[in-house]
Design a protein around this motif. Structure first.
Motif, short mmCIF file in Angstrom:
data_model
loop_
_atom_site.label_atom_id
_atom_site.label_comp_id
_atom_site.label_asym_id
_atom_site.label_seq_id
_atom_site.Cartn_x
_atom_site.Cartn_y
_atom_site.Cartn_z
N ASP A 172 -65.94 3.87 34.92
CA ASP A 172 -64.66 4.58 34.96
C ASP A 172 -64.01 4.59 33.58
OD1 ASP A 172 -62.63 6.04 36.10
OD2 ASP A 172 -61.55 4.30 36.89
N SER A 222 -62.57 8.84 38.19
CA SER A 222 -61.54 9.75 37.72
C SER A 222 -62.19 11.10 37.46
CB SER A 222 -60.90 9.20 36.45
OG SER A 222 -60.35 7.92 36.73
N ASN A 282 -50.08 9.86 38.90
CA ASN A 282 -51.43 10.39 38.68
C ASN A 282 -51.42 11.88 38.37
OD1 ASN A 282 -52.51 7.87 39.12
ND2 ASN A 282 -52.96 8.23 41.29
#
Length: 623
Positions: free
Chosen positions: A133, A172, A436
């Motif tokens: 990630d 992500s 986010n």
């Protein structure tokens, strides 16, 4: 979690971040008297035994990593049902925040940061640990400028367990590799791809793929090529662009064979990036001199060096392409040097003026007035109005040669994003979705609603509005269904002395009491109320009352004495007064024979007093 102490050692002080699987807090280590970062696993993952086992094993493996560019892990623990990891606390900003604040980074700085990330990954890969990630949010920049990679230890465990049980892709979406998008087996080359995306964003200020949904972005990772870097920022050297494109190859086999190979090419690109001092050419650098004749051996040695460069650039391509490619690179380098650095034979130098914050046309005029060239690149920035210069390179005050190309980064305004639908989410999840999405948490109000407590009832702006990033989103949070509603009874005609008990039983409050003369109601009797009878009010509401007071007149007083006669052991005694204000009971109680009752009587004008024993008139007198 705030103020909770884990295992009698780590006291949670404040929430500093979080993601889809864990929250991160700043805490105080009481044993060693230092600040630490504590990552707490969310409760939905704690009941999966296989996941917890992998989580602990991978976290402990990450704790054994020791590298200056990796956040140190100190401890792994379980306190009741809370799994946590204790890490080094870094005071600084994330790489994402740095890019958002400064726009595209200078090429030299971007390569330096990428090298430090790559060296951290090299150490992890050598210890059989894949990050999974890599993204700017997981890269911390200390106040001294050192790069620290974080979020080791949980990523591998999460990916393995989730793929096994649910088939969900964890990561992500803007940064994960095509193999992660497909949910297939991942490896060290997945980290290489993600690092390529991070370097792309550092150089251009934007991610290579965007879309309205995560699935749409994931498909672009699988099917589309990113926009060429030099189309966005033409100051990026071709060799640096080649490193990014090789790292972001769709097929893992086409990427660097390992992170060490990528480090070598990043260092090669770094060599070709020269600062102003190394690029400056003056008469002292190139004095007139007599050179010896170039011998055959010298030519052979030079040819050998060319062969090495050819192998580095062309790999296993046929030799007939090597000379053409080398010539093209040399030509491109020469043209680029001429355009970028201007009259390299000139000795005239100028100080670069400061054009940050100025309109682009004004900035170009100022730079041109100093005999400098200008190239402009656009970037999103919500803090600088569109059309104004966000940053420049070289920076203001630098000394460069005339005709040097100055790159200015011009604001396009705030980057636009879609407002997510937050209705029905609990408050914490809604705040995470806002962050986010690149938005800010705005005003938060609470109200009663037919929704579970602490869930979002409404929001502003409403979805699916498109707004600039960092726009505040206002929320209305449910306080639950609210207090019970009550229909008010009619209190008129009731003595005030008896109302308090009735109000308490209804969970209401006595409000203001106002006395008003009345010839209709006896003194002390309620004549009106607010709110009116039959009105619906909530528990805890106040009720204002109006009470009758006696009509003015000749007030008379007397003392009435009674001795309870022989008879039943319990006898009801009642004293009734009748006057101008009407008939009323002023005393009522139960007594035994022989008891004496003495009561002061007060009335207006003609006053009649009657004494009753068990409902039978015992005596009567007029005052």
């Amino acid at each position: 979690m705030i103020n909770r102490t884990l295992d009698d050692r780590y006291t949670i002080l404040e929430h500093i971040g979080g993601g889809g699987m864990a929250d991160v807090y700043r805490a105080h280590d009481k044993l060693l008297d230092r600040s630490v970062a504590v990552k707490v696993l969310r409760s939905q993952f704690t009941n999966d035994d296989e996941f917890v086992t992998r989580f602990r094993r991978e976290a402990q493996a990450a704790a054994r990593l020791s590298h200056p560019n990796i956040v140190n892990m100190y401890d792994v623990g379980l306190d009741e049902d809370t799994y946590y990891i204790v890490m080094e606390y870094i005071s600084g900003e994330t790489l994402k925040e740095k890019i958002q604040n400064a726009g595209p980074l200078p090429v030299e700085l971007a390569i330096k940061i990428a090298l430090e990330i790559a060296e951290a990954l090299e150490h992890a890969h050598q210890n059989n640990l894949i990050h999974c990630d890599i993204k700017p949010h997981n890269i911390l920049v200390t106040k001294s400028g050192r790069i620290k990679v974080t979020d080791f230890g949980i990523a591998r465990a999460v990916t393995s367990a989730t793929m096994t049980h649910t088939g969900t892709i964890i990561g992500s979406v803007h940064y994960f590799s095509p193999e992660q998008a497909k949910g297939s087996v991942i490896g060290a080359k997945s980290d290489i791809y993600s690092l390529g995306v991070v370097l792309y964003e550092m150089l251009t200020g934007v991610v290579p793929f965007t879309g309205e949904t995560p699935v749409g972005i994931a498909l672009k990772h699988l099917q589309e090529d990113p926009k060429p870097l030099r189309d966005i920022n033409n100051t990026i050297p071709p060799l640096t662009e080649a490193v990014v494109l090789k790292a972001m190859a769709k097929e893992p086999e086409a990427r660097f064979s390992n992170i060490t190979e990528m480090i070598a090419d990043l260092k090669l690109a770094q060599v070709y990036m020269r600062d102003d001092q190394t690029r400056r050419i003056s008469r002292e650098d190139f004095p007139t001199q007599i050179l010896p004749r170039i011998t055959t051996n010298d030519n052979d040695r030079n040819n050998n060096n060319i062969d090495v460069i050819q192998e580095k650039v062309a790999g296993n391509q046929p030799k007939k392409w090597i000379w053409g490619l080398l010539a093209l690179l040399l030509l491109g380098f020469s043209i680029g040097a001429f355009l970028a650095f201007g009259k390299f034979w000139s000795t005239n130098e100028v100080a670069v003026p400061n054009v940050v914050g100025k309109q682009v046309d004004v900035a170009k005029t100022i730079l041109a007035g100093q005999n400098l060239r200008v190239t402009a690149s656009e970037t999103f920035n919500d803090k600088v109005p569109a059309g104004q210069v966000v940053s420049q390179y070289p920076e203001a005050g630098s000394t460069v040669k005339e005709q040097r190309t100055i790159t200015i980064f011009v604001s396009k305004g705030g980057e636009v994003t879609v407002v997510p639908d937050l209705r029905g989410l609990n408050r914490r999840d809604a705040e995470l979705q806002i962050k986010n999405a690149g938005l800010q948490i705005g005003r938060i109000d609470e109200q009663y609603a037919d929704s579970p407590t602490d869930t979002v009832v409404s929001q502003n702006p409403r979805p699916p509005a498109q707004v600039n990033k960092n726009t505040p989103i206002d929320l209305v949070i449910s306080k639950g269904t609210g207090p019970k509603k009550i229909s008010l009874p009619d209190f008129r005609g009731t003595p005030l002395t008896t109302v308090n008990t009735q109000l308490e039983s209804l969970k209401l409050k006595l409000g203001t009491v106002t006395e008003v003369p009345s010839d209709k109601y006896p003194p002390g009797t309620i004549t009106a109320q607010n709110p009116a009878a039959a009105t619906e009010v909530v528990e805890g509401a106040s009720v204002d009352l109006t009470v009758a007071k006696g009509v003015a007149g000749n007030i008379k007083r007397a003392v009435v004495q009674i001795t309870v006669p022989e008879g039943a052991s319990k006898q009801a005694v009642q004293i009734v007064v009748t006057d101008t204000n009407g008939r009323r009971v002023i005393y009522e109680n139960v007594h035994k024979p022989g008891d004496k009752v003495e009561k002061t009587i007060e009335g207006v004008d003609q006053v009649r007093v009657q004494v009753y024993i068990n409902g039978v008139l015992l005596q009567e007198q007029t005052i």
